[in-house]
Design an enzyme around this catalytic site. Structure first.
Site, PDB file in Angstrom:
ATOM      1  N   ASP A  42      43.182  41.376  42.909  1.00  0.00           N
ATOM      2  CA  ASP A  42      41.814  41.302  43.418  1.00  0.00           C
ATOM      3  C   ASP A  42      41.595  39.993  44.185  1.00  0.00           C
ATOM      4  OD1 ASP A  42      39.239  42.081  43.909  1.00  0.00           O
ATOM      5  OD2 ASP A  42      38.527  41.823  41.851  1.00  0.00           O
ATOM      6  N   ASN A  70      37.710  39.650  47.254  1.00  0.00           N
ATOM      7  CA  ASN A  70      37.545  39.721  45.808  1.00  0.00           C
ATOM      8  C   ASN A  70      36.336  40.573  45.449  1.00  0.00           C
ATOM      9  OD1 ASN A  70      36.004  37.974  43.307  1.00  0.00           O
ATOM     10  ND2 ASN A  70      38.056  38.739  42.948  1.00  0.00           N
ATOM     11  N   ARG A  78      40.894  48.887  39.173  1.00  0.00           N
ATOM     12  CA  ARG A  78      41.369  49.964  38.293  1.00  0.00           C
ATOM     13  C   ARG A  78      41.236  51.326  38.974  1.00  0.00           C
ATOM     14  NH1 ARG A  78      38.310  47.695  32.959  1.00  0.00           N
ATOM     15  NH2 ARG A  78      39.985  46.412  32.073  1.00  0.00           N
ATOM     16  N   SER A  95      45.914  42.001  32.687  1.00  0.00           N
ATOM     17  CA  SER A  95      46.972  41.094  33.131  1.00  0.00           C
ATOM     18  C   SER A  95      47.252  39.949  32.173  1.00  0.00           C
ATOM     19  CB  SER A  95      46.606  40.521  34.503  1.00  0.00           C
ATOM     20  OG  SER A  95      45.362  39.836  34.453  1.00  0.00           O
ATOM     21  N   ASP A  96      46.412  39.757  31.163  1.00  0.00           N
ATOM     22  CA  ASP A  96      46.673  38.702  30.182  1.00  0.00           C
ATOM     23  C   ASP A  96      47.033  39.275  28.813  1.00  0.00           C
ATOM     24  OD1 ASP A  96      44.159  39.712  29.881  1.00  0.00           O
ATOM     25  OD2 ASP A  96      43.111  37.806  30.142  1.00  0.00           O
ATOM     26  N   GLU A 190      31.699  48.734  32.693  1.00  0.00           N
ATOM     27  CA  GLU A 190      32.386  49.790  33.438  1.00  0.00           C
ATOM     28  C   GLU A 190      33.452  50.487  32.594  1.00  0.00           C
ATOM     29  OE1 GLU A 190      35.256  46.771  33.203  1.00  0.00           O
ATOM     30  OE2 GLU A 190      33.162  46.550  33.776  1.00  0.00           O
ATOM     31  N   ASP A 191      34.054  49.743  31.663  1.00  0.00           N
ATOM     32  CA  ASP A 191      35.054  50.357  30.793  1.00  0.00           C
ATOM     33  C   ASP A 191      34.397  51.327  29.811  1.00  0.00           C
ATOM     34  OD1 ASP A 191      33.767  48.269  29.521  1.00  0.00           O
ATOM     35  OD2 ASP A 191      35.593  47.318  28.771  1.00  0.00           O
TER      36      ASP A 191
END
Length: 347
Positions: A42, A70, A78, A95-96, A190-191
């Site tokens: 992003d 960004n 996603r 990513s973490d 959003e998830d």
């Protein structure tokens, strides 16, 4: 090439943890040759893009996607990753974080044998090296199959916050495409929206209550979208909650659990806002709760106390309590003890 799973990973300024996340996919027991890893950057400003490019140059099944601007939120990366996915099954990775070595194999074998719409695996919370196994549904069974809309009890059991993240799961791509399921791009929460849209369009989901497939890493330096507590984040989260409420309103089951869970998150953001925005924010929370068609359920007593002040229109008292909570939570020692207590209490 034909892959068994497409893994979608959004990235933004993740250079410190990115190698570990990618390596966790490369080292999967399922065999990396069976996995397509789609990495959507992003518009990172650190070294993330170079790391992604180096991996993509080495492995043909790593698909790099670089955004020119960004988006500020994980929804767009996603959803874009889903469009690139070529496999019949899709998983997500932050990513973490990391997948455990047999994580994707356990998810993939379950969705094949059970013919489920999606599968939920348990996970481990790594709080700066203190690792706690999360136990789902408080069940000793290896596998639990559920129709999510069969009863209020089942729906409630699947509505807790630790279920809603997209990671640690595997979805039929057919489920996602046929029902136009994507992540809203201009909101937080959003998830939650993605999860519940998948849930209410599923006839059968499988849960692995005691099989940990994923490592959720929580570091003190880690800053997620929800932890940047400003009025813009507050408004984005509130908008996301309205979206979730609108999505679930036609369902003939109460959404009191998930709305209550997210009210807790909204109150946390409110507590950390600049004082110039707090009166506006507390009135917006009150307005949202009055808009609901159900009585919400908040389990954490300290959050319930704060919320009761909001509901009774005792806004100045709510602001005072929020300041007290913030001063305590921003003490690093107290913060760590509080988080560990809540993690262990729920497991």
């Amino acid at each position: 090439m034909t892959f068994k799973i497409s893994v979608v990973m959004p990235v933004y300024n993740a250079e410190k943890e990115l190698n570990a996340a990618i390596d966790s996919i490369i080292n999967q027991s399922l065999g990396f040759e069976n996995i397509e890893l789609i990495i959507v950057d992003d518009c990172s400003t650190d070294n993330s893009r170079n790391i992604i490019s180096d991996y993509a140059n080495e492995y043909d099944n790593i698909v790099p996607v670089f955004l020119d601007e960004n988006s500020g939120l994980p929804g767009k990366p996603r959803s874009l990753g889903i469009k690139y996915a070529s496999a019949d099954y899709i998983s997500f990775l932050d990513s973490d974080d990391e997948y455990l070595k047999e994580g994707l194999e356990n998810l993939y074998n379950t969705i094949l044998t059970q013919d489920s719409d999606f599968v939920i695996g348990s996970h481990i919370i790594n709080l700066d090296g203190d690792k706690v196994k999360v136990k789902f549904l408080q069940s000793d069974e290896r596998l639990v199959n559920l129709n999510p809309l069969e009863s209020q009890e089942i729906f409630d059991s699947l509505s807790l916050n630790y279920f809603v993240a997209p990671w640690g799961k595997i979805f039929k791509k057919e489920l996602i495409l046929d029902n136009n399921i994507s992540f809203p791009e201009d909101t937080l929460c959003e998830d939650t929206y993605f999860y519940f849209k998948a849930l209410i369009n599923s006839n059968k989901i499988s849960v692995l209550p005691n099989t940990q497939v994923y490592m959720y890493n929580t570091f003190e330096h880690k800053k997620t979208a929800i932890h940047g507590h400003d009025i813009k984040k507050f408004n984005r989260f509130l908008k996301g909650m309205y979206n979730v409420n609108d999505l679930l309103e036609p369902v003939k089951l109460s959404q009191h659990v998930t709305i209550g869970e997210n009210i807790g998150s909204l109150l946390l953001i409110f507590s950390n806002l600049d004082k110039t925005h707090k009166m506006y924010a507390v009135k917006e929370i009150y307005k949202f709760e009055k808009h609901l068609n159900c009585k919400i359920d908040i389990h954490r007593r300290e959050i319930a106390v704060l919320n009761n002040k909001v509901l009774n229109k005792q806004f100045k008292q709510a602001i005072f309590i929020s300041k007290l909570y913030t001063s305590l939570y921003n003490n690093q020692t107290i913060k760590n003890l509080y988080r560990k207590f809540n993690i262990r209490k729920n497991n």
